[in-house]
Design a protein around this motif. Sequence first.
Motif, PDB file in Angstrom:
ATOM      1  N   GLY A  50       0.782  -1.228   0.000  1.00 47.56           N
ATOM      2  CA  GLY A  50       0.000   0.000   0.000  1.00 47.56           C
ATOM      3  C   GLY A  50       0.816   1.280   0.000  1.00 47.56           C
ATOM      4  N   ARG A  51       2.107   1.153  -0.247  1.00 45.71           N
ATOM      5  CA  ARG A  51       2.981   2.337  -0.295  1.00 45.71           C
ATOM      6  C   ARG A  51       3.833   2.277  -1.549  1.00 45.71           C
ATOM      7  NH1 ARG A  51       4.896   0.873   5.544  1.00 45.71           N
ATOM      8  NH2 ARG A  51       5.809  -0.695   4.216  1.00 45.71           N
ATOM      9  N   LEU A  52       4.260   3.431  -1.961  1.00 42.07           N
ATOM     10  CA  LEU A  52       5.142   3.552  -3.109  1.00 42.07           C
ATOM     11  C   LEU A  52       6.559   3.736  -2.578  1.00 42.07           C
ATOM     12  CD1 LEU A  52       4.678   3.705  -6.156  1.00 42.07           C
ATOM     13  CD2 LEU A  52       4.511   6.164  -5.926  1.00 42.07           C
ATOM     14  N   VAL A  53       7.464   2.831  -2.930  1.00 36.04           N
ATOM     15  CA  VAL A  53       8.866   2.966  -2.549  1.00 36.04           C
ATOM     16  C   VAL A  53       9.589   3.499  -3.773  1.00 36.04           C
ATOM     17  CG1 VAL A  53      10.942   1.787  -1.738  1.00 36.04           C
ATOM     18  CG2 VAL A  53       8.682   1.077  -0.905  1.00 36.04           C
ATOM     19  N   VAL A  54      10.310   4.619  -3.585  1.00 34.21           N
ATOM     20  CA  VAL A  54      10.887   5.361  -4.702  1.00 34.21           C
ATOM     21  C   VAL A  54      12.389   5.532  -4.497  1.00 34.21           C
ATOM     22  CG1 VAL A  54      10.847   7.590  -5.889  1.00 34.21           C
ATOM     23  CG2 VAL A  54       8.725   6.621  -5.003  1.00 34.21           C
ATOM     24  N   ARG A  55      13.167   5.320  -5.561  1.00 37.35           N
ATOM     25  CA  ARG A  55      14.599   5.631  -5.564  1.00 37.35           C
ATOM     26  C   ARG A  55      14.799   6.795  -6.518  1.00 37.35           C
ATOM     27  NH1 ARG A  55      19.770   1.693  -6.939  1.00 37.35           N
ATOM     28  NH2 ARG A  55      21.361   3.246  -6.363  1.00 37.35           N
ATOM     29  N   THR A  56      15.362   7.870  -6.008  1.00 45.08           N
ATOM     30  CA  THR A  56      15.467   9.091  -6.805  1.00 45.08           C
ATOM     31  C   THR A  56      16.736   9.860  -6.483  1.00 45.08           C
ATOM     32  OG1 THR A  56      14.225  11.056  -7.487  1.00 45.08           O
ATOM     33  CG2 THR A  56      14.133  10.474  -5.161  1.00 45.08           C
ATOM     34  N   PRO A  57      17.277  10.618  -7.431  1.00 43.36           N
ATOM     35  CA  PRO A  57      18.481  11.417  -7.175  1.00 43.36           C
ATOM     36  C   PRO A  57      18.158  12.740  -6.475  1.00 43.36           C
ATOM     37  CG  PRO A  57      17.916  11.572  -9.490  1.00 43.36           C
ATOM     38  CD  PRO A  57      16.931  10.616  -8.847  1.00 43.36           C
ATOM     39  N   VAL A  58      17.892  12.650  -5.179  1.00 45.19           N
ATOM     40  CA  VAL A  58      17.585  13.807  -4.338  1.00 45.19           C
ATOM     41  C   VAL A  58      18.322  13.613  -3.021  1.00 45.19           C
ATOM     42  CG1 VAL A  58      15.736  14.964  -3.042  1.00 45.19           C
ATOM     43  CG2 VAL A  58      15.291  14.156  -5.346  1.00 45.19           C
ATOM     44  N   GLN A  59      18.876  14.662  -2.478  1.00 45.27           N
ATOM     45  CA  GLN A  59      19.478  14.547  -1.159  1.00 45.27           C
ATOM     46  C   GLN A  59      18.390  14.258  -0.133  1.00 45.27           C
ATOM     47  OE1 GLN A  59      21.711  18.195  -0.663  1.00 45.27           O
ATOM     48  NE2 GLN A  59      23.598  17.094  -1.123  1.00 45.27           N
ATOM     49  N   ALA A  60      18.673  13.358   0.793  1.00 39.61           N
ATOM     50  CA  ALA A  60      17.677  12.973   1.800  1.00 39.61           C
ATOM     51  C   ALA A  60      17.155  14.180   2.567  1.00 39.61           C
ATOM     52  CB  ALA A  60      18.278  11.942   2.757  1.00 39.61           C
ATOM     53  N   ALA A  61      18.025  15.146   2.842  1.00 40.33           N
ATOM     54  CA  ALA A  61      17.612  16.336   3.588  1.00 40.33           C
ATOM     55  C   ALA A  61      16.605  17.187   2.814  1.00 40.33           C
ATOM     56  CB  ALA A  61      18.832  17.175   3.954  1.00 40.33           C
ATOM     57  N   TRP A 109      20.354   6.193 -11.012  1.00 43.23           N
ATOM     58  CA  TRP A 109      21.235   6.922 -11.909  1.00 43.23           C
ATOM     59  C   TRP A 109      22.437   7.499 -11.187  1.00 43.23           C
ATOM     60  CZ3 TRP A 109      15.925   7.405 -11.953  1.00 43.23           C
ATOM     61  CH2 TRP A 109      15.280   6.902 -13.088  1.00 43.23           C
ATOM     62  N   THR A 110      22.296   7.750  -9.905  1.00 42.60           N
ATOM     63  CA  THR A 110      23.387   8.352  -9.141  1.00 42.60           C
ATOM     64  C   THR A 110      23.617   7.540  -7.880  1.00 42.60           C
ATOM     65  OG1 THR A 110      21.916   9.777  -7.868  1.00 42.60           O
ATOM     66  CG2 THR A 110      22.807  10.683  -9.923  1.00 42.60           C
ATOM     67  N   HIS A 111      24.787   7.700  -7.323  1.00 45.60           N
ATOM     68  CA  HIS A 111      25.113   7.052  -6.066  1.00 45.60           C
ATOM     69  C   HIS A 111      25.713   8.112  -5.163  1.00 45.60           C
ATOM     70  CE1 HIS A 111      24.226   3.137  -7.725  1.00 45.60           C
ATOM     71  NE2 HIS A 111      24.892   3.504  -8.809  1.00 45.60           N
ATOM     72  N   GLY A 112      25.640   7.905  -3.872  1.00 41.30           N
ATOM     73  CA  GLY A 112      26.175   8.880  -2.939  1.00 41.30           C
ATOM     74  C   GLY A 112      25.075   9.719  -2.339  1.00 41.30           C
ATOM     75  N   PRO A 113      25.381  10.984  -2.036  1.00 46.66           N
ATOM     76  CA  PRO A 113      24.414  11.807  -1.307  1.00 46.66           C
ATOM     77  C   PRO A 113      23.148  12.140  -2.098  1.00 46.66           C
ATOM     78  CG  PRO A 113      26.283  13.128  -1.986  1.00 46.66           C
ATOM     79  CD  PRO A 113      26.612  11.703  -2.311  1.00 46.66           C
ATOM     80  N   HIS A 114      23.175  11.985  -3.415  1.00 47.68           N
ATOM     81  CA  HIS A 114      21.983  12.256  -4.220  1.00 47.68           C
ATOM     82  C   HIS A 114      21.286  10.959  -4.635  1.00 47.68           C
ATOM     83  CE1 HIS A 114      23.852  16.218  -4.596  1.00 47.68           C
ATOM     84  NE2 HIS A 114      22.604  16.621  -4.770  1.00 47.68           N
ATOM     85  N   ASP A 115      21.320   9.962  -3.777  1.00 49.77           N
ATOM     86  CA  ASP A 115      20.670   8.685  -4.047  1.00 49.77           C
ATOM     87  C   ASP A 115      19.831   8.338  -2.831  1.00 49.77           C
ATOM     88  OD1 ASP A 115      19.939   6.240  -5.116  1.00 49.77           O
ATOM     89  OD2 ASP A 115      21.779   5.245  -4.479  1.00 49.77           O
ATOM     90  N   THR A 116      18.546   8.592  -2.919  1.00 48.55           N
ATOM     91  CA  THR A 116      17.672   8.451  -1.759  1.00 48.55           C
ATOM     92  C   THR A 116      16.547   7.459  -2.035  1.00 48.55           C
ATOM     93  OG1 THR A 116      18.166  10.705  -1.085  1.00 48.55           O
ATOM     94  CG2 THR A 116      16.161   9.739  -0.186  1.00 48.55           C
ATOM     95  N   ILE A 117      16.269   6.646  -1.026  1.00 49.99           N
ATOM     96  CA  ILE A 117      15.121   5.745  -1.062  1.00 49.99           C
ATOM     97  C   ILE A 117      14.072   6.341  -0.124  1.00 49.99           C
ATOM     98  CG2 ILE A 117      14.281   3.401  -0.643  1.00 49.99           C
ATOM     99  CD1 ILE A 117      16.461   3.460  -2.765  1.00 49.99           C
ATOM    100  N   LEU A 118      12.858   6.487  -0.628  1.00 50.43           N
ATOM    101  CA  LEU A 118      11.807   7.034   0.219  1.00 50.43           C
ATOM    102  C   LEU A 118      10.495   6.312  -0.022  1.00 50.43           C
ATOM    103  CD1 LEU A 118       9.854   9.416  -1.460  1.00 50.43           C
ATOM    104  CD2 LEU A 118      12.175  10.170  -1.763  1.00 50.43           C
ATOM    105  N   ARG A 119       9.584   6.514   0.907  1.00 46.77           N
ATOM    106  CA  ARG A 119       8.238   5.972   0.794  1.00 46.77           C
ATOM    107  C   ARG A 119       7.260   7.122   0.648  1.00 46.77           C
ATOM    108  NH1 ARG A 119       9.863   3.325   5.205  1.00 46.77           N
ATOM    109  NH2 ARG A 119      10.374   1.147   4.926  1.00 46.77           N
ATOM    110  N   VAL A 120       6.306   6.952  -0.237  1.00 41.01           N
ATOM    111  CA  VAL A 120       5.192   7.892  -0.353  1.00 41.01           C
ATOM    112  C   VAL A 120       3.946   7.121   0.069  1.00 41.01           C
ATOM    113  CG1 VAL A 120       3.830   9.338  -1.885  1.00 41.01           C
ATOM    114  CG2 VAL A 120       6.302   9.181  -2.221  1.00 41.01           C
ATOM    115  N   HIS A 121       3.255   7.640   1.068  1.00 40.39           N
ATOM    116  CA  HIS A 121       2.016   7.030   1.562  1.00 40.39           C
ATOM    117  C   HIS A 121       0.854   7.728   0.853  1.00 40.39           C
ATOM    118  CE1 HIS A 121       4.119   5.043   4.926  1.00 40.39           C
ATOM    119  NE2 HIS A 121       4.908   6.101   4.853  1.00 40.39           N
TER     120      HIS A 121
END
Length: 136
Positions: A50-61, A109-121
């Motif tokens: 029931g959630r969307l797990v997303v990997r995107t090139p965005v800083q976690a902060a 596409w990126t690794h390091g600080p611009h590689d974030t895994i997040l959940r969208v509810h």
Amino acid sequence: MSTTPATARMVEVSGAEALWLVEGSSLGRLVFVQRELTVVRPARHVWEYGRLVVRTPVQAAAVPVTAAYHVDEIRAVQGTGWTVTVSGPAEVVGDPHEAAHYRRALTGWTHGPHDTILRVHPQTVTGFRLARGTEG
């Protein structure tokens, strides 16, 4: 034979069908506001529990409290396809083992600080099918 694109009309789909379309796809765009500007980032996703797990090139902060995720499949020449937007609270996946699992499952596409895994509810889901229209 005409090479001009066909006209299309948008037909709203149910929330269940919209989520089914998202589940059958793996590529989309994370959309959020940062410093009063709209930010759009490419992303890979999976629909789980029931959630969307997303990997995107965005800083976690930079991940906002609320985000939108947009997925579509458009066939412009045929004038067909679909578009879905899911929005709701977003959170960074903080557990390192869980994040590592999703990094293996979702190519990025990126690794390091611009590689974030997040959940969208999902709180809001809107979807439309593009159907061949008639001119007139």
